[in-house]
Design an enzyme around this catalytic site. Sequence first.
Site, PDB file in Angstrom:
ATOM      1  N   LEU A 128       0.845  -1.199   0.000  1.00  0.00           N
ATOM      2  CA  LEU A 128       0.000   0.000   0.000  1.00  0.00           C
ATOM      3  C   LEU A 128       0.877   1.245   0.000  1.00  0.00           C
ATOM      4  CD1 LEU A 128      -2.653  -0.744   2.797  1.00  0.00           C
ATOM      5  CD2 LEU A 128      -3.122  -0.578   0.347  1.00  0.00           C
ATOM      6  N   HIS A 129       0.562   2.204  -0.869  1.00  0.00           N
ATOM      7  CA  HIS A 129       1.320   3.454  -0.814  1.00  0.00           C
ATOM      8  C   HIS A 129       0.562   4.655  -1.364  1.00  0.00           C
ATOM      9  CE1 HIS A 129       2.002   2.498  -5.052  1.00  0.00           C
ATOM     10  NE2 HIS A 129       2.346   3.758  -5.224  1.00  0.00           N
ATOM     11  N   ARG A 130      -0.536   4.457  -2.075  1.00  0.00           N
ATOM     12  CA  ARG A 130      -1.190   5.589  -2.738  1.00  0.00           C
ATOM     13  C   ARG A 130      -1.868   6.508  -1.723  1.00  0.00           C
ATOM     14  NH1 ARG A 130      -0.728   5.596  -8.012  1.00  0.00           N
ATOM     15  NH2 ARG A 130      -0.178   3.627  -9.013  1.00  0.00           N
ATOM     16  N   ASP A 160      -2.117  -1.590  -4.228  1.00  0.00           N
ATOM     17  CA  ASP A 160      -2.585  -0.446  -5.009  1.00  0.00           C
ATOM     18  C   ASP A 160      -1.517  -0.016  -6.018  1.00  0.00           C
ATOM     19  OD1 ASP A 160      -0.743   0.818  -3.355  1.00  0.00           O
ATOM     20  OD2 ASP A 160      -2.224   1.988  -2.245  1.00  0.00           O
TER      21      ASP A 160
END
Length: 376
Positions: free
Chosen positions: A216-218, A294
């Site tokens: 996850l990073h967005r 994501d």
Amino acid sequence: MPSSQLRPILCVVGARPNFMKIAPIMRAFREEGIPAWLLHTGQHYDEEMNASFFRDLGIPEPDVNLGIGSGTHAQQTADIMRKVEPVMDEQNPAAVLVVGDVNSTIACALVASKKGIPVIHVEAGLRSGDRSMPEEINRVLTDQISDLLFTTERSAADNLVREGIDIERVHFVGNVMIDTLYYNLQSAKPVAETLAEYGLDPRIAHDPAGFALVTLHRPSNVDDPKILGGIVDCLSQISRDLPLIFPIHPRTRGRLESFGLMEKLASNRITCTPPMGYLQLLGIMKESRVVLTDSGGIQEETTALGIPCITLRENTERPITVTEGGNVLVGHDPQRIIAALGEAINHRRGEPMRPEHWDGKASQRIACILRAWLTS
């Protein structure tokens, strides 16, 4: 024209997703006798992680490192433009090649275009249709000022034509990310070995239920405490039935800590790690039962590996991963995530998919086209 008389192409990288795309291109250029300089903007500036990716992927040391570092989108883009201009003046490259959709891509393309230097965009024409994503703005603008556009899937050309771009400038070559995946697949690190390196219990690699990889990073997922909290609760629920391996992006870790959510991940069924090198992450991905992510690149890699992918987004700029791969878009709604996961683990792992030109030879096609273009 012999290679010795060709002016070099200035190849730009700035962030970790770029590294996987530039590695096979630089290799193909060497094989084709195309001179190239590598410029690293330093947009991603973790020295240890950079060194890991360059080492794992066999990328030569950058000829130039601008050392930009962090900042807002405007700050990063402006700093890159300011620092890259004298490099272009000094090197006088035959063209500037940019990959993907990060700030380094649009910044260097803009400077080159204003100086009359041809721009080459690898991974052109991808569209999510979501202009709230900074990457979407970067994609659209970079394509508008590019002289040669190399696409990963046929639908990308339709996007470009709709935006008024001459189809004669567009070349469908395939996906350089998949070149890198196939080239390194046999060198991927076993999961147990990677976990042991981090001092973590390696037994998760042999859990009878298998395990899932999470990334996850967005900003749309990690910047809102309510959304991120819902995802964390969902992961905790999933981990009761399926162990999770979660390499945590620095941005995500910062949000988890500031929102007081790290303790919710404190489960022996959720193995949290620092960001991983390419060969480490590839090893975990290829052995996972399902991936929750994501990331755009991971959507492509799971398609090539035949692994179910649950994408925590409402849209994707890579539609072929949905139409020809095992990718499902679920947004950040926990109920949709759980439902998609249930379907994924109740079906047998699929056969690896090979969309057209996803054959490990995209970079060779690019080099062949560029060689003819440079000598014409």
